[in-house]
Design a protein around this motif. Structure first.
Motif: not given
Length: 190
Positions: A65-75, A88-101
């Motif tokens: 997950s990004s903690r600050t606004t940054q370059e996170g890619g493009i949608f 542009g993607v400026d923030l992102f949040r991951s809810f997982g730590n491995m593929e699958g659930d």
């Protein structure tokens, strides 16, 4: 929105055939389903679920997950057969730590997608029952050795279990699994 996201299902699906899946159709509709290209160049599928929020797989953002606004890619949204519009993607949040659930992530866009371009997709309030028709959308490249243009495809199937399928391709990850009856999202491809 967090209460809905944590109830989404990340379905473990694997790829990849050397050719297009036999039942997949190329589509131009559903502008809310777009292509996400991370800042490292990885390509995934994502779905607009808010005017500035995109749902995708957590491994598409390397489970961080990004903690600050940054370059996170493009949608990128295809809004006409020949037209594309990128955000542009400026923030992102991951809810997982491995593929699958829990292979779920949210991307925040640096500006709102105009409602005339794409409407955010709705989230399902429950998982489908066996025998329910579901639709998958993805921007995968099924020709592994090629550098072809990624095109949006849809695959209609009947929900019966969560067994892996051979009909998804590289970069289909993060693509929405939708209920055919109301087009709401109940999961993402992992």
């Amino acid at each position: 929105m967090k209460s809905h996201v944590t109830r989404l299902l990340a379905v473990s699906l694997f790829a990849c055939k050397q050719f297009d899946p036999p039942h997949a159709q190329l589509i131009e509709g559903h502008a809310e389903v777009g292509k996400y290209t991370s800042s490292s160049g990885e390509t995934c599928t994502g779905t607009l679920v808010g005017s500035q929020v995109v749902l995708t797989a957590a491994h598409c953002v390397d489970f961080i997950s990004s903690r600050t606004t940054q370059e996170g890619g493009i949608f990128t949204i295809n809004h006409a057969p020949e037209g594309r519009l990128s955000f542009g993607v400026d923030l992102f949040r991951s809810f997982g730590n491995m593929e699958g659930d829990n292979d779920i992530a949210l991307l925040h866009l640096n500006r709102a997608v105009p409602r005339g371009l794409a409407q955010p997709a709705g989230l399902a309030v429950s998982y489908p029952s066996e025998g329910t028709e579901v639709v998958f959308y993805g921007f995968g490249n099924c020709l592994r050795r090629s550098h072809s243009i990624f095109t949006k495809r849809q695959l209609v199937a009947v929900y019966f279990d969560l067994q892996p399928t051979q009909f998804l391709c590289e970069s289909d990850s993060g693509g929405p699994l939708r209920l055919a009856m109301d087009n709401t999202i109940f999961g993402v491809a992992s």
